[in-house]
Motif scaffolding. Structure first.
Motif, PDB file in Angstrom:
ATOM      1  N   SER A 176       3.842  11.072  -1.928  1.00 27.48           N
ATOM      2  CA  SER A 176       2.510  11.430  -2.430  1.00 27.48           C
ATOM      3  C   SER A 176       1.470  10.397  -2.016  1.00 27.48           C
ATOM      4  O   SER A 176       1.766   9.212  -1.847  1.00 27.48           O
ATOM      5  CB  SER A 176       2.521  11.543  -3.955  1.00 27.48           C
ATOM      6  OG  SER A 176       2.698  10.265  -4.556  1.00 27.48           O
ATOM      7  N   ARG A 177       0.241  10.880  -1.854  1.00 23.11           N
ATOM      8  CA  ARG A 177      -0.872   9.958  -1.597  1.00 23.11           C
ATOM      9  C   ARG A 177      -1.023   8.965  -2.745  1.00 23.11           C
ATOM     10  O   ARG A 177      -1.388   7.810  -2.537  1.00 23.11           O
ATOM     11  CB  ARG A 177      -2.169  10.741  -1.386  1.00 23.11           C
ATOM     12  CG  ARG A 177      -2.225  11.490  -0.065  1.00 23.11           C
ATOM     13  CD  ARG A 177      -3.555  12.213   0.111  1.00 23.11           C
ATOM     14  NE  ARG A 177      -3.661  12.826   1.430  1.00 23.11           N
ATOM     15  CZ  ARG A 177      -3.177  14.019   1.764  1.00 23.11           C
ATOM     16  NH1 ARG A 177      -2.536  14.739   0.832  1.00 23.11           N
ATOM     17  NH2 ARG A 177      -3.303  14.497   2.982  1.00 23.11           N
ATOM     18  N   GLN A 178      -0.757   9.423  -3.962  1.00 19.00           N
ATOM     19  CA  GLN A 178      -0.815   8.514  -5.113  1.00 19.00           C
ATOM     20  C   GLN A 178       0.172   7.359  -4.952  1.00 19.00           C
ATOM     21  O   GLN A 178      -0.125   6.218  -5.320  1.00 19.00           O
ATOM     22  CB  GLN A 178      -0.490   9.287  -6.402  1.00 19.00           C
ATOM     23  CG  GLN A 178      -1.505  10.351  -6.784  1.00 19.00           C
ATOM     24  CD  GLN A 178      -2.743   9.793  -7.452  1.00 19.00           C
ATOM     25  OE1 GLN A 178      -2.823   8.598  -7.737  1.00 19.00           O
ATOM     26  NE2 GLN A 178      -3.721  10.641  -7.704  1.00 19.00           N
ATOM     27  N   SER A 179       1.330   7.632  -4.374  1.00 15.36           N
ATOM     28  CA  SER A 179       2.330   6.588  -4.162  1.00 15.36           C
ATOM     29  C   SER A 179       1.864   5.592  -3.114  1.00 15.36           C
ATOM     30  O   SER A 179       2.017   4.371  -3.285  1.00 15.36           O
ATOM     31  CB  SER A 179       3.661   7.220  -3.727  1.00 15.36           C
ATOM     32  OG  SER A 179       4.230   7.989  -4.767  1.00 15.36           O
ATOM     33  N   VAL A 180       1.320   6.099  -2.002  1.00 17.79           N
ATOM     34  CA  VAL A 180       0.826   5.203  -0.949  1.00 17.79           C
ATOM     35  C   VAL A 180      -0.306   4.346  -1.488  1.00 17.79           C
ATOM     36  O   VAL A 180      -0.364   3.136  -1.247  1.00 17.79           O
ATOM     37  CB  VAL A 180       0.370   6.014   0.282  1.00 17.79           C
ATOM     38  CG1 VAL A 180      -0.135   5.068   1.368  1.00 17.79           C
ATOM     39  CG2 VAL A 180       1.509   6.870   0.818  1.00 17.79           C
ATOM     40  N   ALA A 181      -1.205   4.968  -2.248  1.00 18.27           N
ATOM     41  CA  ALA A 181      -2.309   4.218  -2.842  1.00 18.27           C
ATOM     42  C   ALA A 181      -1.802   3.147  -3.792  1.00 18.27           C
ATOM     43  O   ALA A 181      -2.338   2.035  -3.845  1.00 18.27           O
ATOM     44  CB  ALA A 181      -3.256   5.167  -3.571  1.00 18.27           C
ATOM     45  N   ASP A 182      -0.750   3.455  -4.543  1.00 19.80           N
ATOM     46  CA  ASP A 182      -0.179   2.474  -5.468  1.00 19.80           C
ATOM     47  C   ASP A 182       0.319   1.251  -4.706  1.00 19.80           C
ATOM     48  O   ASP A 182       0.066   0.107  -5.118  1.00 19.80           O
ATOM     49  CB  ASP A 182       0.974   3.118  -6.245  1.00 19.80           C
ATOM     50  CG  ASP A 182       1.561   2.194  -7.284  1.00 19.80           C
ATOM     51  OD1 ASP A 182       0.931   2.027  -8.356  1.00 19.80           O
ATOM     52  OD2 ASP A 182       2.642   1.620  -7.036  1.00 19.80           O
TER      53      ASP A 182
END
Length: 214
Positions: A176-182
């Motif tokens: 997920s993009r949320q994971s990469v952003a994290d």
């Protein structure tokens, strides 16, 4: 106070990073993109500077890097290598050394099996730019870069990922993009981590011949 320059700041992952940095840290942000009006929702924030610029304009990039501690490149496109060369030239001119670089799976020929073969064909137009960017970054003396190679991106509202090193076969097919952003947010908060390396990101247990929605 730490200052972060985000290149390609209108990108979907970059916007998640921006919102989290503003909510969770006290860093200041310089957001560099074509048509900066697209991010006008940040215009009233005292911690944000919007910069309308071309990613291959060395003079504009150098000016944008004044007093910057970390450059996060969210740039892409078939001409990525030209943009990367301009960014590295500007970093040297501005005496900025820390780079977080959004790369792609396959940049190191590290994706095994049928998925690797499928990925080579699916992003064939873009892989040469990622691979040349990797070569340029490694050849640039004085630049401490963390290159991030995410699997195929989803908009799932989750943070769930594992890492692979530059010398390991890539795992999984999606993240997920949320994971990469994290990962990026934590790296900005702890910039000594993952120095001079390339990191793969994937959601665990998503191995297959291609992403599940293909």
């Amino acid at each position: 106070m730490t200052k972060i320059l985000i290149l390609g700041a209108h990108g979907a992952t970059a916007q998640i990073v921006i919102d989290r940095l503003l909510a969770e840290t006290d860093v200041t942000l310089a957001l560099y993109l074509r048509n900066a009006a697209r991010l006008n929702r940040y215009a009233g924030n005292s911690r944000v500077t919007l910069i309308d610029g071309d990613a291959q304009d060395v003079a504009a990039l150098t000016a944008a890097m004044a007093d910057v501690d970390i450059v996060y490149s969210n740039l892409g496109g078939v001409d990525l290598a030209q943009s990367t060369k301009a960014v590295l030239t500007a970093m040297s001119a501005a005496d900025v050394t820390r780079l977080i670089f959004y790369s792609a799976l396959g940049a190191l020929h590290e994706v095994p099996g049928k998925f690797g073969q499928w990925n080579e064909q699916a992003i064939a137009a873009f892989l040469p730019g990622f691979r040349e960017s990797d070569r340029l970054i490694k050849a640039q003396a004085g630049i401490n870069a963390t290159q991030i190679r995410p699997a195929w991106l989803t908009d799932a509202p989750e943070v769930d990922y594992e890492l692979t090193s530059a010398t390991e076969p890539f795992k999984g097919t999606e993240v997920s993009r949320q994971s990469v952003a994290d990962f990026i947010v934590h790296l900005i908060q702890n910039p000594a981590q993952y120095a001079h390396t390339s990191v793969g990101l994937n959601k665990p247990n998503t191995d297959g011949d291609k992403p599940r929605w293909m």
